[in-house]
Design a protein around this motif. Structure first.
Motif, PDB file in Angstrom:
ATOM      1  N   PHE A   1      -9.156 -11.355  11.309  1.00 36.09           N
ATOM      2  CA  PHE A   1     -10.275 -10.442  10.875  1.00 36.09           C
ATOM      3  C   PHE A   1     -10.845 -11.116   9.483  1.00 36.09           C
TER       4      PHE A   1
ATOM      5  N   ARG B   1       0.685  -1.302  -0.020  1.00 34.55           N
ATOM      6  CA  ARG B   1      -0.174  -0.038   0.202  1.00 34.55           C
ATOM      7  C   ARG B   1       0.768   1.275   0.103  1.00 34.55           C
TER       8      ARG B   1
ATOM      9  N   ASP C   1      -7.402  -1.672   4.455  1.00 32.61           N
ATOM     10  CA  ASP C   1      -6.049  -0.838   4.909  1.00 32.61           C
ATOM     11  C   ASP C   1      -6.300  -0.549   6.327  1.00 32.61           C
ATOM     12  N   ARG C   2      -7.506   0.152   6.758  1.00 35.55           N
ATOM     13  CA  ARG C   2      -7.744   0.698   7.744  1.00 35.55           C
ATOM     14  C   ARG C   2      -7.785  -0.585   9.039  1.00 35.55           C
ATOM     15  N   ILE C   3      -8.635  -1.720   8.532  1.00 41.02           N
ATOM     16  CA  ILE C   3      -8.650  -2.718   9.500  1.00 41.02           C
ATOM     17  C   ILE C   3      -7.334  -3.502   9.531  1.00 41.02           C
ATOM     18  N   ARG C   4      -6.619  -3.354   8.805  1.00 46.65           N
ATOM     19  CA  ARG C   4      -4.953  -4.128   8.820  1.00 46.65           C
ATOM     20  C   ARG C   4      -4.350  -3.176   9.732  1.00 46.65           C
ATOM     21  N   ASP C   5      -4.573  -1.954  10.203  1.00 43.33           N
ATOM     22  CA  ASP C   5      -3.849  -1.358  11.149  1.00 43.33           C
ATOM     23  C   ASP C   5      -4.132  -1.740  12.429  1.00 43.33           C
ATOM     24  N   THR C   6      -5.369  -2.109  12.693  1.00 35.52           N
ATOM     25  CA  THR C   6      -5.888  -2.684  14.033  1.00 35.52           C
ATOM     26  C   THR C   6      -5.698  -4.257  13.979  1.00 35.52           C
TER      27      THR C   6
ATOM     28  N   THR D   1      -0.527  -3.338  20.813  1.00 38.03           N
ATOM     29  CA  THR D   1      -1.179  -2.983  21.965  1.00 38.03           C
ATOM     30  C   THR D   1      -1.907  -4.164  22.355  1.00 38.03           C
TER      31      THR D   1
ATOM     32  N   GLY E   1      -8.599   2.399  12.237  1.00 33.57           N
ATOM     33  CA  GLY E   1      -7.351   2.470  11.621  1.00 33.57           C
ATOM     34  C   GLY E   1      -7.189   3.775  10.814  1.00 33.57           C
ATOM     35  N   GLY E   2      -6.232   3.662   9.821  1.00 33.75           N
ATOM     36  CA  GLY E   2      -5.919   4.774   8.958  1.00 33.75           C
ATOM     37  C   GLY E   2      -5.013   5.738   9.021  1.00 33.75           C
TER      38      GLY E   2
ATOM     39  N   LYS F   1       4.638 -12.610  10.003  1.00 31.44           N
ATOM     40  CA  LYS F   1       3.348 -11.488   9.836  1.00 31.44           C
ATOM     41  C   LYS F   1       2.683 -11.664  11.077  1.00 31.44           C
ATOM     42  N   ARG F   2       1.969 -10.362  11.587  1.00 27.52           N
ATOM     43  CA  ARG F   2       1.175 -10.344  12.655  1.00 27.52           C
ATOM     44  C   ARG F   2      -0.013 -10.540  12.641  1.00 27.52           C
TER      45      ARG F   2
ATOM     46  N   ARG G   1     -12.213 -11.781  14.777  1.00 28.10           N
ATOM     47  CA  ARG G   1     -13.012 -10.526  14.558  1.00 28.10           C
ATOM     48  C   ARG G   1     -13.899 -10.515  13.233  1.00 28.10           C
TER      49      ARG G   1
ATOM     50  N   SER H   1      -1.978  -4.125  15.223  1.00 26.46           N
ATOM     51  CA  SER H   1      -1.658  -3.521  16.363  1.00 26.46           C
ATOM     52  C   SER H   1      -2.043  -4.593  17.639  1.00 26.46           C
ATOM     53  N   HIS H   2      -3.081  -5.315  17.109  1.00 26.98           N
ATOM     54  CA  HIS H   2      -3.650  -6.194  18.251  1.00 26.98           C
ATOM     55  C   HIS H   2      -3.436  -7.592  17.722  1.00 26.98           C
ATOM     56  N   GLU H   3      -2.645  -8.059  16.782  1.00 28.15           N
ATOM     57  CA  GLU H   3      -2.457  -9.277  16.432  1.00 28.15           C
ATOM     58  C   GLU H   3      -3.871 -10.168  16.174  1.00 28.15           C
ATOM     59  N   ARG H   4      -4.684  -9.813  15.474  1.00 29.66           N
ATOM     60  CA  ARG H   4      -5.960 -10.530  15.331  1.00 29.66           C
ATOM     61  C   ARG H   4      -6.062 -11.029  14.078  1.00 29.66           C
TER      62      ARG H   4
ATOM     63  N   ASP I   1      -6.567   0.442  19.705  1.00 26.96           N
ATOM     64  CA  ASP I   1      -5.400   1.281  18.893  1.00 26.96           C
ATOM     65  C   ASP I   1      -5.963   2.596  18.415  1.00 26.96           C
TER      66      ASP I   1
END
Lengths: 325, 325, 325, 325
Positions: free
Chosen positions: C168, B65, C155-160, D73, D259-260, C217-218, C249, C163-166, D15
């Motif tokens: 989705f 990205r 892209d936004r969901i990827r950030d979370t 986090t 995110g974002g 990969k996290r 999630r 960060s939380h290692e989830r 996050d």
């Protein structure tokens, strides 16, 4: 003073994102509280030439998210003359406008103050300018959107600057006020900002370059407030002369900084101050600008709002300096 | 020819959004299919100077990205000389690179073709340029993103143009190819486009103005392909001279057109052609560019891809003309 | 057949970004070529109830950049009955509409075909659907915008997720066609896509998980086409049951996928096919859909466009598999 | 108290966009002022498990524009126990961390306060939460970005709502605080907001519906704060039951709100408070949160910052009511 029945609205000076949201807010809050509302087109010129139209809630439907101004705008030279203002007042009388809401920046609110003084009129100002240079309000309508637009552009330029390992001087709006340049520099992670509130000499330029080229960084971006003489082109030339060997480029962001969908912040600011303007009229306030300080609506006398010395927080210079290491 | 074991990747020429997605795709598909992968930094210069690093899947993690290129890029003058290419080939041998994937535009793929001819090397090109001027592929990596960036900018300028009722000449990239100018004009609802594929005389300018100022429209926007002599400034000056009385402004979008997060289209194009490049290597293809036509992967000989006569669809001129009435 | 003088336009089915650009193109190209143009509101229901209005170029001014449809839209049940179509034809006659342009997806174009068969009418379809499931055109109006919207969201969901290692599961539109899911998975760097064209069993799910949690990969993101029974919630539940210990999630993107400013691609596609529709009418074409293949305007018989077997390129599954390692 | 030499940083809880900008600011300002800086991964869990790494300026290079948190986090259950905090303090001693900067929301700062009380440690909080529910700062890091994300989503949903003439209940984050719901409703021009600070009964719902369907408006959008029992689904069901005949839809925005890329505002807030945290440490401040009020850096005792009664400005309810007519 007779009871106020009709509110006129105009936008004046450079357009700013959120002006439409402000027009919508004044119109709806006005109608909701029993006033008639009239839209005045093309700023003070439209007042002089009687370009006036009654507004209903439908006239402002859906415009909250649009940039620009449906009332259009202009920088009126005629309104700067007593004759122009005399004509404008004829329209005010003819259209039976009892209170005039002016959405604009420093020059436009100065015009409103002078007009109000000469003709004993209720003038309410809303701070509509991307420059953030009005006194008494934490920010002005349009400033936050423009800041975001600049930061998006610098994010893009950063991609190229890093890929090619270049020095970029990016020129942004704000001829007389460095808010946009300083804060966009902080927000975009730029190496430095050159602003009207601070002088920049050759030693500092050397320091900026050094910051950028240090091993851990691959590029250098300097944000420059626009200036007739000392803009981005000027500094790029100086760097090319004094520090040859760098690949120096200039990007002048120009007019695209004004437009675009307003940010959430600007829509809220415009909505709240627009409702505040109608409440001010109902409270008998006159010749004030509606602003927001510390998250609360404030009424600032027009003469104070247009004071030229909105303080610039020099702590921001420290912030940028410490984060550019 | 010995079995190919190691793939080298470089990006060259102007950076384009999606280059990182292409680097990622070649790296991952390469590793997935049993190859070693090496990243070459700073384009052909890095090949000459042996700036090479082994790549794992982690080197390309999360870059799909990001705009720009993590391999950085350059326009190498040294590689245009036989001595430069000789040095580059020494690196190829030393690093045991069996196949070279070059992501770049016309000049970069021309370099790849010449290099492949001289040294009997497997060179695979990927179309990485915002200009869309490579033959044999429906679009190039970066073109769609840049088109969207331009349209966003013109949407913003439109807000100001309408609010102030101004004529705008907006200069966009594409010195030798009008794809960006013509298509961004259609997409942004501009009144006209001035492109290298078509001449524009004073009569046409008059017609463009007229389109814009007709009663139902409040402004006029003309998109101009950049040009050393006849860019936006040139046409703005002519209009000011020939049609005085208009408020004419110029906006040169400049470097911000190159950067930014790649669009979905460019990420997919880069991913598919990157996987295609590895498949081509496995199939024994040499000296071809991987493109997509009609939604299918195609292999185009490098010499054909760099042909200068990518056809411009003149139907697009009709489309813009009919929609600007 | 009498000479065609009046063109009616309607939008039908789910709204898609770019429909307004198509309305604008048909209207302007129609008027430019001497036709009268009428807008029909609320899809086929508006045709049945005679909600018709003459359109000038001003009706479509400024709408090229707006999502949704100014003509509004509906899924008409009444038009599926012979009685409904009979009433619709009464409106056609009363309004003197000689050619009907229908902008919509599979169901809407099926209605157009049936209507044209029963009443010997000139019906022209434009491919307006985010699903991309019409045969004979490389893409449909709205598809590219929706793809970009989904990719932005992921892209936004990827950030979370990182960060939380989830894990989705992200559900996207496309009940009967996996284009959106498969391509957004490639473009967003997702680990997997679950699409109607391909079955997904428990072993594959295990493989998807493994891809995501491997050391480099996290997080793991799986894109799922919406489905009454086997959507994102279903797969999340299965993973929770079969592979306890993960933080799983679900995000269902829902209606926000339809709206928004159309991408440059969709505006151009809508503009070109809209002009193409008017040209088709002038050439005497009837009961065709206007599409773009290989960058050229094509006319596809309606019956062919609505074939249910638009081929899905299974190479895309390989691309995602190789890039998710 | 010995001189502070090493600063540890962690992010905790949900996050928020701008957390990376805050990590960068603390790291760079720390190093710039002579401190050592250590990054602690996975929140308090990482402190318990000694997941600590020395940070240089390079660790935070380029992250100002990235969503999420490079430190990852978590919501640590173990840290809520005395045993957990005991283990955490062992890491503090072992790693020779003299001051701990915690970036997080209410729960995370409560943990910091308790930890500081028990172990006589210098804890500095930064307000990192999208919920804006910390006392003593005008806004929290992440709030402005999330507000913009929501408004963008509602803008998109508006396109569909108007095209199909539907009622939409859009659920947004903010279980205990209505800032996001109320302000996004104002900014998006929604008809109403349902927030925890205010009760909503059936009569009000009727009024909301009426607002939306009045002749001048084609749709109705109600923003609802998430709630275990009374979320968007609940109200949609009630409307379907009490006011049959409407086409009612629900959109739950969910995780994409977190995110974002951070907005300019959040990057500046994070940068200024991050620099402020280091200055606070240098001034001997302890157990305070750094915020910004009235555009100036303030130090708020942690116990005050986490007070549950951050005042909600009921004037915002009036603003929405007057603008929804």
């Amino acid at each position: 003073m007779a009871k106020i029945q009709t509110i006129g609205i105009l936008t004046s000076g450079g357009d700013a994102p959120g002006m439409n949201a402000a027009i919508r807010a004044v119109t709806r809050a006005g109608i909701c509280n029993g006033f008639k509302v009239k839209g005045i087109f093309r700023g003070y010129d439209g007042l002089i030439n009687d370009e006036v139209q009654p507004f209903t809630t439908e006239n402002v439907s859906g415009i909250i998210r649009d940039g620009g101004t449906i009332l259009r705008t202009a920088r009126s030279k005629e309104f700067m003359t007593p004759e122009g203002r005399e004509k404008a007042f004829q329209t005010i009388k003819k259209e039976e406008i009892d209170a005039l809401v002016v959405i604009g920046g420093n020059g436009s609110l100065t015009g409103a103050r002078d007009f109000a003084r000469e003709y004993d009129l209720c003038c309410i100002g809303l701070p509509g300018t991307i420059d953030n240079d009005l006194y008494g309000t934490d920010s002005t309508i349009g400033y936050d959107t423009t800041l975001n637009t600049i930061v998006e552009c610098v994010d893009r330029i950063r991609d190229t600057a890093q890929s090619h390992e270049r020095i970029f001087f990016v020129e942004v709006m704000g001829r007389d006020a460095g808010f946009l340049a300083q804060n966009s520099a902080i927000a975009s992670g730029a190496e430095a900002a050159i602003i009207p509130e601070d002088s920049t000499d050759v030693d500092q330029l050397a320091q900026f370059m050094e910051r950028g080229i240090r091993k851990s960084k691959r590029s250098c971006i300097v944000i420059v407030s626009e200036s007739p003489k000392c803009g981005a082109l000027y500094y790029a030339d100086r760097v090319r002369k004094e520090f040859p060997g760098y690949d120096v480029r200039v990007s002048i962001l120009g007019h695209l900084q004004r437009g675009g969908r307003p940010s959430a912040h600007d829509r809220i600011l415009a909505s709240r101050t627009g409702v505040g303007a109608v409440q001010a009229i109902m409270q008998g306030q006159r010749n004030i600008m509606v602003g927001i300080r510390n998250n609360e609506i404030v009424y600032v006398p027009l003469s104070e709002a247009i004071r030229s010395d909105k303080p610039f927080d020099r702590g921001l210079i420290t912030v940028l300096d410490e984060l550019s290491i």
